[in-house]
Scaffold this active site. Structure first.
Site, mmCIF file in Angstrom:
data_model
loop_
_atom_site.group_PDB
_atom_site.id
_atom_site.type_symbol
_atom_site.label_atom_id
_atom_site.label_comp_id
_atom_site.label_asym_id
_atom_site.label_seq_id
_atom_site.Cartn_x
_atom_site.Cartn_y
_atom_site.Cartn_z
ATOM 1 N N GLU A 40 5.424 -3.164 7.822
ATOM 2 C CA GLU A 40 4.736 -2.139 7.012
ATOM 3 C C GLU A 40 3.983 -2.782 5.842
ATOM 4 O O GLU A 40 2.883 -2.365 5.487
ATOM 5 C CB GLU A 40 5.768 -1.120 6.510
ATOM 6 C CG GLU A 40 5.296 -0.160 5.423
ATOM 7 C CD GLU A 40 4.347 0.919 5.921
ATOM 8 O OE1 GLU A 40 3.313 0.551 6.499
ATOM 9 O OE2 GLU A 40 4.632 2.115 5.714
ATOM 10 N N THR A 51 -3.967 3.507 2.874
ATOM 11 C CA THR A 51 -2.863 3.536 1.905
ATOM 12 C C THR A 51 -3.015 2.458 0.826
ATOM 13 O O THR A 51 -2.857 2.741 -0.364
ATOM 14 C CB THR A 51 -1.512 3.355 2.630
ATOM 15 O OG1 THR A 51 -1.365 4.438 3.539
ATOM 16 C CG2 THR A 51 -0.344 3.364 1.671
HETATM 17 N N1 HSE Z 1 4.770 6.224 -0.454
HETATM 18 C C1 HSE Z 1 3.601 5.687 0.163
HETATM 19 C C2 HSE Z 1 2.379 6.058 -0.642
HETATM 20 C C3 HSE Z 1 3.506 6.231 1.546
HETATM 21 O O1 HSE Z 1 2.271 7.219 -1.006
HETATM 22 O O2 HSE Z 1 1.547 5.195 -0.915
HETATM 23 C C4 HSE Z 1 2.196 5.929 2.215
HETATM 24 O O3 HSE Z 1 2.405 5.421 3.460
#
Ligand code: HSE
Length: 310
Positions: free
Chosen positions: A132, A185
């Site tokens: 990830e 992201t």
């Molecule tokens: N917690 C992470 C974010 C999840 O909000 O950036 C995104 O995959």
């Protein structure tokens, strides 16, 4: 008999869940990535085929979310074997629905099965997190953990990682709207800054605590009241077309709470009945259609299984 080939379906997930940036997530039964691995004679990892990614993902094993975890796991076991990997992306890349987490989890889960389970399921988490990390350039487990374990998960801490399985009411339904645009992201995280005002932090941790209390005591009203995010949503909401209108449409039909799924653009809404969840999907879709953004709508209960061999 030695298994030669393993094929797994790995679920999508909703992370953050309103106030719980990087610490809350749940898996959903809306779609899944499919990862297939088998032994090869080449003594190295070969990504044979990637589909559903519009050519966006790399075939370099050291840089692909799915295979990075596999490499870390083999490293840890101290074995060198050859594997062919096939990645079918069905969870949209940059959708906010845990696409990279699913591939990362799928790789390590499938390998563990192929090798006859040298690791317990919870021991797979650090390997999947490495995968990830390649995609989002940060270590966050709020998609990876629910995707691997199923259910509704709290990541109480990261150092060391501390996973808490939350109980939740039986009749919890999740509506998901996925506007067909992409939000990366890693880029979206850069916009968030480093510091949080104390006043906002107090509001946020009150809501996190309220959400968990609501979930574990079956208090739907408290769940709804607590799905609020005063830190991340004001920054990310602006990048999702008609986000606030969609949210309003969901509340107008009676959902408990609605917010951004992960880093978006998908939205999730939680309801205490299937009818309300379906109506929320229709109401949000109307807004999306009006601005001519293609979209997909789903209604699901929380997935309790994590990856499944198929
Ligand atoms: N917690 C992470 C974010 C999840 O909000 O950036 C995104 O995959």
């Amino acid at each position: 008999m030695r298994q030669e080939k393993i094929k797994v379906a790995v679920p999508a997930s909703v992370s953050n869940v309103g106030p719980g940036f990087d610490i809350l997530g749940f898996a959903v039964d809306i779609t899944s990535d499919i990862i297939t691995i088998n032994f090869n004679e080449q003594n190295k990892i070969v990504i044979k085929k990637i589909s559903g990614d519009n050519g966006k993902l790399t075939y370099e094993p050291e840089k692909n979310t799915c295979t990075v975890g596999i490499l870390k796991m083999l490293d840890c076991l101290g074995i060198k074997i050859g594997l062919d990997v096939i990645i079918q992306k069905r969870i949209g890349i940059g959708s906010g629905l845990g696409s990279s987490a699913a591939s990362a989890v799928g790789g390590v889960f499938a390998l563990n099965e192929l090798l006859g389970k040298p690791f317990k399921k919870n021991e797979l988490l650090p390997f999947a997190l490495e995968g990830e990390k390649i995609a989002s350039r940060a270590t966050h487990a709020d998609n990876v953990a629910p995707c691997l374990f199923g259910g509704f998960i709290l990541i109480r801490g990261y150092n060391p990682i501390d996973i808490v399985y939350l109980t939740y009411p039986k009749n919890l339904y999740c509506t998901i709207v996925h506007p067909q645009i992409e939000i990366e992201t890693a880029e979206s995280r850069k916009l968030l800054g480093e510091k949080v005002e104390l006043k906002k932090a107090i509001t946020q941790w009150g809501n996190v605590a309220g959400l968990i209390a609501g979930l574990t005591t079956n208090n739907y009203e408290l769940i709804g009241r607590s799905i609020k995010d005063v830190i991340v949503e004001p920054i990310r909401g602006k990048f999702i077309p008609s986000y606030y209108d969609m949210k309003e449409a969901a509340y107008s039909v009676g959902v408990l709470g609605c917010n951004i799924s992960g880093s978006g653009p998908a939205l999730f809404a939680l309801s205490d009945s299937k009818i309300i969840a379906e109506n929320a999907g229709k109401a949000m879709k109307k807004i999306c259609d009006k601005i001519k953004v293609n979209n997909k709508i789903y209604v699901s209960k929380i997935n309790t299984n994590g990856p499944q061999i198929i």
